[in-house]
Structure formats: structure tokens, C-alpha cells
Design a protein around this motif. Structure first.
Motif, PDB file in Angstrom:
ATOM      1  N   ASN A   1     -21.880-113.100 -78.006  1.00 35.03           N
ATOM      2  CA  ASN A   1     -20.828-112.586 -78.954  1.00 35.03           C
ATOM      3  C   ASN A   1     -19.514-113.395 -78.606  1.00 35.03           C
ATOM      4  O   ASN A   1     -19.515-114.190 -78.032  1.00 35.03           O
TER       5      ASN A   1
ATOM      6  N   THR B   1     -34.123-110.065 -72.311  1.00 35.91           N
ATOM      7  CA  THR B   1     -32.605-110.150 -72.671  1.00 35.91           C
ATOM      8  C   THR B   1     -31.566-109.802 -71.712  1.00 35.91           C
ATOM      9  O   THR B   1     -32.140-108.648 -71.229  1.00 35.91           O
TER      10      THR B   1
ATOM     11  N   GLU C   1     -25.890-117.406 -85.865  1.00 37.52           N
ATOM     12  CA  GLU C   1     -26.806-116.262 -85.851  1.00 37.52           C
ATOM     13  C   GLU C   1     -28.309-116.517 -85.742  1.00 37.52           C
ATOM     14  O   GLU C   1     -28.665-117.425 -86.347  1.00 37.52           O
ATOM     15  N   ALA C   2     -29.188-115.612 -85.169  1.00 37.11           N
ATOM     16  CA  ALA C   2     -30.483-115.562 -85.252  1.00 37.11           C
ATOM     17  C   ALA C   2     -31.052-115.957 -86.901  1.00 37.11           C
ATOM     18  O   ALA C   2     -32.175-116.525 -86.997  1.00 37.11           O
TER      19      ALA C   2
ATOM     20  N   ARG D   1     -28.281-114.038 -73.783  1.00 40.47           N
ATOM     21  CA  ARG D   1     -29.125-114.714 -74.861  1.00 40.47           C
ATOM     22  C   ARG D   1     -28.735-114.293 -76.354  1.00 40.47           C
ATOM     23  O   ARG D   1     -29.049-115.425 -77.013  1.00 40.47           O
ATOM     24  N   ARG D   2     -27.899-113.464 -76.578  1.00 36.77           N
ATOM     25  CA  ARG D   2     -27.195-113.347 -77.969  1.00 36.77           C
ATOM     26  C   ARG D   2     -25.541-113.150 -77.660  1.00 36.77           C
ATOM     27  O   ARG D   2     -24.962-112.052 -77.553  1.00 36.77           O
TER      28      ARG D   2
END
Lengths: 321, 321
Positions: free
Chosen positions: A114, B8, A234-235, A111-112
Motif C-alpha cells: 500500500n 500472502t 495495481e494488479a 505482496r500487495r
């Protein structure tokens, strides 16, 4: 992310009678994919995804998608491989709708992402481009550069409603994209929707890609641009140049870019932001009764478009060390 | 049938760090269960269902449900067994919500059960009742006989809106149920929602039951009555006595009914029809924006209630040969 079509045990038995994959052991509707109905099917011989194609996917395009998946699987690219029935057919019919059974691809999406994920994703995308070389069928990118202006015209009022003055800004963007859109770059089959939720990892390693229902022929570097927008913001809306460098470096570890491709990345990324802004704007609006999918706000890509508009040199970087 | 909560990769990793079930290989939201979020989770050691409990399930009830599943699994009943973390806890928290990991139970539910399925289902229900004997926790049936009249009072207008005259009919039904409701029958833990979609088969054989989130203590024969309504009505609203005999015979193959239990089946089935009519009536109405679940029409159970009202001898039959 939706299950629209229900399947009875009789319909499943009828379908599986055409295949040599054994009797069904379990069937679960899964919340995955564009806007098709997807079921995780377990049979005596293994696990599969059964997809029922809903109206958003054009039936005429299905042979391209299924043959592409078969082609990629045969060349070792980790994806979902269509399973042929005893007559060699991969395109089937369930409850009057087109359907296909593909092999189950394990993996987790991130989900995020890197920078390390971005590097792996870039390498995976290049792998996909190389594996698709030689695939004979073609499909026009119906959401490509040529389509954006006619796509936008009926949406001008919606853009104004979203943000006063936006329609004129978008028109100017379309002019700028027309003026600077590259030609002569390498073309091929692109995924065209290489977002984090369509890419699987096992641990930190690229494990494959799914959801090829936007795949088409276009500039290969445009696929990188789509991915840069999807993976490297980024968010808070800021662009992560470290992630972007990692994604491009990962890509180049398998398929080095030409100088012209690298130079084109800023305008391609601006165009890719336009493409997703436009379709999200078109899908925006009141949720119809009974809908299982909430449209994504067009504002995310309006902001990404603004970032590329205001920082044309954002993606002018060399390969990472 | 819904996925409400998203997870997540970081949240999943945090959760799994407490367990000894290996690293995650895949996670897919599945359209299954009452109104919780369910995910099919594959790890290095096997397959599991991860459930996030949404607000409809009372957190206070979760120890009863999870301990019951653990109890049943320990006694060999084929269900989903909660997996304990290294501290022995089965009830966990994900994103501030209660959550649990249970083993994956393979099997297919049938959409149109025939008499053979009903026999297997009856035998499976008796197996469940016997396996639950001795379970120490108790949970009141909050949707049981005593609750129906107070449940109905605020719904009288909704009943009238559904069908003029229905409110008075339901009041008379409630009087008849009060007058004839049995006492002194064997009690125990019941599933209370033993519908075809909560029962799995492998081929023609009972393979287990899921979705115990209405389980409670009540008359065991009432559980049979719920199942008779759920399994033995045809799509045209007619009651299939052959299927009903098969279901009861299957039940009695594992747990013979007393004469009093058998004699009570007609009134219990009328009561069970009332229970599902009432909750479906309460859930009926405009679909709220963003809802992923469409309420079921109360008319199906209004008709079943009418069948039991008009044919009180429908279920007065001896055991099948």
C-alpha cells in the motif's frame, strides 16, 4: 526461488571448520533469491544464510556484491552482512561452486504494497544510496540503457510472437529512450532490483533489503524508477499515483531529488519498464525439464511499458505534502 | 522437497490472528517434507513450521497425523508439536487448503549415515514406538503388505519396461512374501518412512524425527525393516551388516525384540524393499511440466529387493554385543 545444489553434512562441516560461528544445528534449503541455492543455517552462535552461487551469477562479480554488502552493513544499513572466515575471506567454495555465509535478516516482504509501504520502501532505497556512498568498487550496469538495443535485436521474433506488431513498437521505444535519456544526473551504487520481494518489513516499518545480485553503478534516480514500476502498479495494470507520490516522498525524506532528477523520472521509468520487459522476454519460452523456476511472463512489463509510452506525464508530480 | 502454495502477508496475518504466538517476523519457504508446502515461520514468540497440505495427503488422515504429533510431543518424544489456536484447533485452512503450524525442531539430517548414526536412529525409532503406545486413533497402512499385489498389477508393463523379465520376478516375490509374511508380531503406530532425511541429529546424537505423513498401524518390526533398507545400504548397493547390527542394537537398547520379531526381519526387509520399489515405480516416468519434484528411480529399491531375495539370511543375526 530455487534450491539447485544439495549440501551433505560433511561438506557443511568442512565449510564451517574455516569459520568461528560454532557447530551447525540445522540447515534448510529456502525458496528465496534470484537463481542461487540458499540455505537457512543455524549454528551455535546464530542464524545465517548460506548461498551457493549458481551459474547465472558471474563469479567475477562476487567480490563486488560481497564487499558491497559488507560496506553497507558496516554503515548500519539493514542487510545481510557477509561473515568472514578466520582468514578474513567472505568468498568460499562449496562443491566447486562459489559460496558465502551472510547474517540472517529477519523481516517479511509484502505482496500487495500500500502507499505506506511505498513510502517506507522509498525511504529505505534512499538510505541504501546514501550508505553506499564512498564504496570503492564499481560494476557496470550490464542491463542498463546502453544494453537494451543489442539485447533486443535477437529477440525481435519473440516479441512478434508475443504480440504482432510489438517488435516495431519496441524499436520505436528504444529510439525514444535514446533521444530522451538523461545525462548528468547523480550516479552511484544502485540496487537495480528493488522489488517488493527483496524488501523486508517489520510490521509497517522498513526492515532491510536483500538480493543485491544486480547491484551496479548507474543513475540513482533510475533505481527509483525501477521501484516505481515494481511497487506502484495495481494488479489490474493501473498505475497508482498515490503510491508513487508516497514512494518518492519517502525517498526524499532521506535524499531530496534535484529538479533534473524529478523531471527525468518519466523517461527513467519507461526505460526501467523496457529493461524488465526485455529480460522477461529473453527468459520466456518452454520450461526446460528439471527447471525449478517458472519464468515470469513478459506481458506484465509490456503493459507497464505501454502505460509509460502513452502517459509521459504520469510521473510528472512534485513531492507529496 | 517443494513449495507449491504461496502465502500472502494478508493470508498469514489472517491465520496468525487465530493464534497466541505473536506477530510474524519472517516467513521462508523451505525445501523439506513429502509433497507439502512448508514455511519456516518466525514470530515474536519463537520459530515454527507452517505446512500447507497439498493434494497428495488425504485430508481425512490429517487428524490422525496431527493428533499423533501432539501425543508424541506430550510424551516427550522430540518431534514437531502442532500448535493449537485459541479454540484448541490444530487443523487450519489457508487459501482453501488444510494447514497446520508446528513447533520448529532443530537438527541436521545425515546423508551418509555411519554405524553410530544407525545405532542412534534405531534407538530413536524404538523411542517413537514406545511413546506412541496408547494413542487411540488408528490408520490402516494403505501401502502395507496387503496392498502390494493390487498395487503392482497395473504396473507390470512399467516393470517390464524398466528391466525385461522383472514383472515375473516381482510376481514371484509377491508369492514368496505372501507365503512367509509373519503374523502375531507386536503391532502399533509406525513411522513407515523413517529415512535419514526424516531424522535429525544434534552432533552425533538423535535429535528427533519429522514427516509423519505415512504413519499408520502395522507391525513394529516392519518399521525397523524400512529403516534397515534406508540406512544400511552403501552407495554401491552393498548391505552394511555392521550398520544393520548397530541399528537393531540401538533399537533393542530401548525396546528388546522378541525372538519372533528378530526372526521375521529378513522377510520384513524384503517386504519393505517391495513397498518402496512399487511406489517409486508408480511415480517413475516423464516429469510433468511445472513439477518441482523429480521422482526417485525405482532401480535403487529393485536392487535392494534383489539383495534380500538372494540373501534371505542377511538379517539373521543376533543382537550386537
Amino acid at each position: 526461488m530455487a534450491v539447485y545444489t544439495d549440501i551433505t553434512d560433511e561438506e557443511l562441516a568442512t565449510l564451517l571448520a574455516d569459520f568461528d560461528i560454532g557447530a551447525p544445528l540445522s540447515l534448510k534449503g529456502v525458496a528465496e533469491g534470484v537463481e542461487n541455492s540458499n540455505f537457512l543455517l543455524e549454528t551455535e552462535t546464530g542464524r545465517f544464510i548460506l548461498t551457493i552461487y549458481e551459474k547465472r551469477v558471474r563469479a567475477d562479480d562476487l567480490p563486488f556484491f560481497l564487499d558491497l554488502l559488507t560496506w553497507l552493513a558496516a554503515r548500519g544499513f539493514p542487510g545481510a552482512a557477509p561473515v568472514a572466515d578466520r582468514q578474513g575471506r567472505t568468498l568460499k567454495v562449496v562443491r566447486g561452486k562459489p559460496a558465502a555465509i551472510v547474517t540472517f535478516l529477519p523481516g517479511l516482504s509484502v505482496r500487495r504494497p500500500n502507499a505506506a509501504h511505498c513510502r517506507e520502501a522509498g525511504a529505505g532505497l534512499a538510505w541504501l544510496h546514501l550508505a553506499a556512498e564512498g564504496f570503492a568498487l564499481t560494476r557496470e550496469n550490464t542491463l542498463g540503457h546502453a544494453a537494451w538495443r543489442p539485447f533486443f535485436t535477437p529477440l525481435e521474433a519473440a516479441a512478434e510472437a508475443l504480440k504482432p506488431g510489438l517488435a516495431a513498437t519496441i524499436r520505436a521505444d528504444l529510439d525514444a529512450l535514446d533521444a530522451a535519456w538523461p545525462s548528468g544526473l547523480p550516479e552511484g551504487v544502485i540496487h537495480a532490483d528493488f522489488f517488493p520481494d527483496n524488501v523486508f518489513f517489520r510490521g509497517e516499518a522498513f526492515a532491510g533489503a536483500i538480493d543485491f545480485y544486480f547491484a551496479c553503478n548507474d543513475l540513482l534516480a533510475y533505481d527509483i524508477a525501477v521501484a516505481l514500476n515494481a511497487w506502484c502498479f495495481e494488479a489490474d495494470g493501473s498505475f497508482n499515483v498515490t503510491s508513487a507520490r508516497a514512494l518518492v516522498a519517502g525517498y526524499e525524506s532521506r535524499r531530496p531529488l534535484s529538479a533534473a532528477e524529478r523531471a527525468a523520472l518519466p523517461i527513467l521509468a519507461r526505460g526501467a519498464a523496457m529493461r524488465f520487459f526485455l529480460t522477461r522476454l529473453a527468459d520466456w519460452g518452454p520450461v526446460p525439464e528439471g527447471a525449478l523456476v517458472r519464468p515470469k511472463s513478459p506481458l506484465e512489463y509490456e503493459r507497464k511499458l505501454a502505460v509509460h509510452r502513452e502517459s509521459a506525464d504520469l510521473l510528472l508530480f512534485g513531492p507529496a505534502a
